[in-house]
Each structure stands twice: as C-alpha cells, then as structure tokens.
Scaffold this motif. Sequence first.
Motif, short mmCIF file in Angstrom:
data_model
loop_
_atom_site.label_atom_id
_atom_site.label_comp_id
_atom_site.label_asym_id
_atom_site.label_seq_id
_atom_site.Cartn_x
_atom_site.Cartn_y
_atom_site.Cartn_z
N LEU A 127 0.82 -1.20 0.00
CA LEU A 127 0.00 0.00 0.00
C LEU A 127 0.86 1.26 0.00
O LEU A 127 0.54 2.25 -0.66
CB LEU A 127 -0.94 -0.01 1.20
N LEU A 128 1.97 1.22 0.71
CA LEU A 128 2.88 2.36 0.70
C LEU A 128 3.50 2.53 -0.69
O LEU A 128 3.72 3.67 -1.15
CB LEU A 128 3.98 2.17 1.75
N THR A 129 3.79 1.41 -1.37
CA THR A 129 4.30 1.47 -2.74
C THR A 129 3.29 2.15 -3.66
O THR A 129 3.64 3.01 -4.47
CB THR A 129 4.63 0.06 -3.26
N PHE A 133 3.50 5.73 -5.67
CA PHE A 133 3.25 5.77 -7.11
C PHE A 133 2.17 6.81 -7.45
O PHE A 133 2.34 7.64 -8.35
CB PHE A 133 2.83 4.38 -7.59
N VAL A 134 1.07 6.78 -6.72
CA VAL A 134 -0.04 7.69 -7.01
C VAL A 134 0.35 9.13 -6.72
O VAL A 134 -0.05 10.05 -7.46
CB VAL A 134 -1.29 7.29 -6.20
N SER A 135 1.12 9.35 -5.68
CA SER A 135 1.49 10.72 -5.33
C SER A 135 2.32 11.39 -6.40
O SER A 135 2.36 12.63 -6.48
CB SER A 135 2.25 10.74 -4.00
N HIS A 136 2.97 10.60 -7.27
CA HIS A 136 3.79 11.15 -8.34
C HIS A 136 3.03 11.25 -9.67
O HIS A 136 3.61 11.68 -10.67
CB HIS A 136 5.06 10.30 -8.55
N LEU A 137 1.78 10.84 -9.68
CA LEU A 137 1.00 10.95 -10.91
C LEU A 137 0.70 12.42 -11.20
O LEU A 137 0.47 13.23 -10.30
CB LEU A 137 -0.32 10.20 -10.79
N THR A 138 0.65 12.74 -12.48
CA THR A 138 0.23 14.08 -12.90
C THR A 138 -0.91 13.93 -13.89
O THR A 138 -1.13 12.86 -14.47
CB THR A 138 1.38 14.85 -13.56
N ILE A 155 -6.40 4.34 -0.73
CA ILE A 155 -5.19 3.75 -0.11
C ILE A 155 -5.17 4.04 1.38
O ILE A 155 -4.85 3.16 2.20
CB ILE A 155 -3.92 4.30 -0.80
N ARG A 156 -5.55 5.24 1.75
CA ARG A 156 -5.58 5.61 3.17
C ARG A 156 -6.59 4.74 3.92
O ARG A 156 -6.32 4.30 5.05
CB ARG A 156 -5.94 7.09 3.31
N CYS A 157 -7.72 4.49 3.31
CA CYS A 157 -8.72 3.62 3.94
C CYS A 157 -8.17 2.22 4.14
O CYS A 157 -8.38 1.59 5.20
CB CYS A 157 -9.98 3.57 3.09
N ARG A 158 -7.47 1.70 3.13
CA ARG A 158 -6.91 0.35 3.24
C ARG A 158 -5.81 0.30 4.29
O ARG A 158 -5.66 -0.69 5.00
CB ARG A 158 -6.39 -0.10 1.88
#
Length: 464
Positions: A127-129, A133-138, A155-158
Amino acid sequence: MDAADSYHVEFPQRISYDYVGDVEVVKAGSLEGLVDNLTRPDKLDAAFNRTFLTTYNYFTSGTELIRHLLQRFEYQPTPPAILSATDASEWMVETHPLVRVRVVNILRQWLESFWAEPEGPETHKNLLTLQLFVSHLTATTSESSATKQQLLDLIRCRLTGVERTKRSQPSISNPPKPILPRKLTKLQLLKIDPREIARQLTLTESSMFGKIRPRELMHKSWQRKEEGQNGLPPRAPNVRALIRYFNQLSSWVGGTILAEADLKRRTQVIGHLVNVASACRDLHNYSAVVSILSGLESAPIYRLGRTWAMVTERTCSTLEPLQALTSSDQNYQIYRNTLRQAVPPCIPFLGLFLKDLVFIEDGNSATTPEGLINFSKYTMLASTAHELQGFQQASYNLTPVPELQEYLATQLQAAAAGDAHEMWERSCQLEPRGRGDQNKSRDTYTATGGMTTSMVVACMVLDD
C-alpha cells in the motif's frame, strides 16, 4: 498503426480466446498476458476485469500484481525487436497514454471494490508502494486530480483498515404494517402470526447475507477454521455466520416440535412452521424455506408417524409446493429456475452456491496443458460469486419489531445448544413405534431430505 493493431505487441503468444457468438472471451493466458488484457487500450472488457480482480489471488499475489501493473504503466517497446522505430514512437504517443489510464482505473477498482489482501507487513508495504506511485502521478500521465485524490483516499482507507461499502438505497414506499400479537411481553409461538415471524427472520438473515463479500467465497475459505491457514486468505466470517444461523433455524424447528408432549400441539406447531416457511417463500427468502424444511425433514421429526398422520390437509397442501421447490431432481432445476426469475430483494439458499463453487474448484485444473493460467475456471468461479452478489443489491422494506426479534434470537440460540442424538431420543420417547422404526435401532440417526443432503455433504457443516 491504430490501437487495435498495436494491442498485442507486448505478449503476442501468451493469451488464448474462445468465442461466444461474436464475443471474444479469454480462455487462458500467462500472468503477463492477462495483465495486458486487463489494461487493454483498444477495448474495455468489463466482464474480464471483474473476473480477474475477483479471483486474482488464485494465480498471483498482491505484490506480483502491483509489480506487473506498475511495469505496464512504465512499459516502452524496444525497436526493432517488437516494433519499428516509427511504430514505437506512434505507440508511445497514441497508445501508451490509454494504457496508463487503464492501469490507474484498474488500481482504483481493485482498491475500492475487490481488495482481498490479508493484513500484515507485506500488504502494508504494498500500500505504501501504491501511495508513492499515485502521489507522483500528474494529469498529463494519468487522469484528473480528482482521480488521484480518490486513489489516495482509497489507499488511506486500506492502510487504516476502513471498509468502504456501497449500501443499497432504501425503498421509498411504506413497509407493511407489522402484525403484532396482543401481548409483546409474553410471547408464544402459536400466537405470533406466521407472516410476521417470516418478516423478522428475513430481516435478521438479510442483514447477515448482505455482509458476505465475494472474496469469502473463494478458496473454499468457509471450510477452514484457522485464519491464514497454509498462507491462504483468512476464513470467511460472514459466510460462516450465515451457515450457523441456517443450522440454528433448522435445529429450532425440530426442537420446537419435539418440545410438545401433546400430539395435537405438535401438529399445530408443524402447521404453524409450514405457514412460516410459505411466508418466507413469498418474501423470496429461500434460505429460510430450505432451513425450515430441513428441520421438518430431519430424522427425529420425519419418523413421527402418528404426528404426521394428524397434520391437516391444508398444511400438507401448503407443504407440498415447498418440497417441490427444493427438490434435488435434475440438480435442483425447479429451485434454480425460480431463483433465476426472482426479483430482489431475495435471500438465496447459500448452500447450493457453495456446492457449485466446490464443484468448480475441485473439477477444473488451475493451468492448461500448455502451462497457461486456466482463466475459464476463474470465470466460472467469479460468475457464481457475482450471481450471489446480485441478490445483495436490494434491501427489504420491512419494519423491525425488537420484541419479536429478541424472542426469535433467544429461541434460536437455545436451539444451537441442542444435540441431534438427544433430539432422536426425545422423538423415540414421544412415539416409541414411529413410522419406519420397527426394524430400526433406537440409537440410529440418519438425516433425510434432498436439499439437506446437498447442504451437509457439500459445504454447510462447520469445523468448530
């Protein structure tokens, strides 16, 4: 080169198809080929995607799936081994953005509706991976900022263990008025209207049935007592809870009849319970119908020849169509046809679904002779699970009566403590020379009933 022409450039020989009419259906494939199809840029195959996400942990792990999806997101064909330089450039400009959108959407669907990963350090790391990954999406490489935020929220919910479930919309029509006995403080079974008993049983069972998740139906997990046994996902708590309730209801039926020492009272109780089963049938609560009939057809009740001889013709005429509905003839054809036509809200008999799932799991190999993942097997498993899930989409518009629900819950819990052999002995005490007992040992216990046999043999006996 258009998207359709460029689709199979990555894994050209690792997936095979069948055709149902003109519809292309995935038959088998390597994991890479299946992930390729999952994120196919030229065609959205929603049925395939749903099947894959429902059953993925049969043929891969969450860690491997994430790795393949992220590789798919970053994939670049290397000319000239796969594509010419011109085609590779065109693929990167026109097709690759579509593939990336597909990857992001699959991650969203997985996290939102199909997450089946066990709690533990590996899942936390995965989940951290994904979070990184998502935080770097544009917006230029995936979708809108709203989609990105939705993924981060999922992801936070999971990570925090919060289960996000979609609730069915309540009916806007008024529920039927409860049929209440004169005194709610001193309840007696025969003085409670069978229709209201059926309604309150249905409300309780519907709540339990609605909690079952597709992942609980996979790997025959309801048959395992220990969580995480052999590295498989945890057992199915909601499936097992419904099985226990089913068995409690069946035991309560038998125990309630045997509690009456007077023959006439026993026949009245039988008639009352048959009417409850009939009312459950009218509510499309087929689980309760089967459970009540299982109690009526159990050996201690079935052998009460003098009691059954006193049962009224009206009760028998009500019972006969219920028995026909649950007949095992032609693999329960009448029941299956009835269920196929039923309009939710509906509570199907869980045992037959579990029986079908066991048959599919045990009767089909995991891989093809060529070593590919046998996706046809997982399509059948997912289809069965999704059929059951379809009955969860509508809720019953009935009014709870707390006093009746508490009364029934107490009765069922008391019945759960009963013993089948004690019930047999009680039956023999009530009618020492019951139907068919002249040549039978008093301590013999044999279950009866077509649907009950399926239930016992296939799946509905717990290991604790």
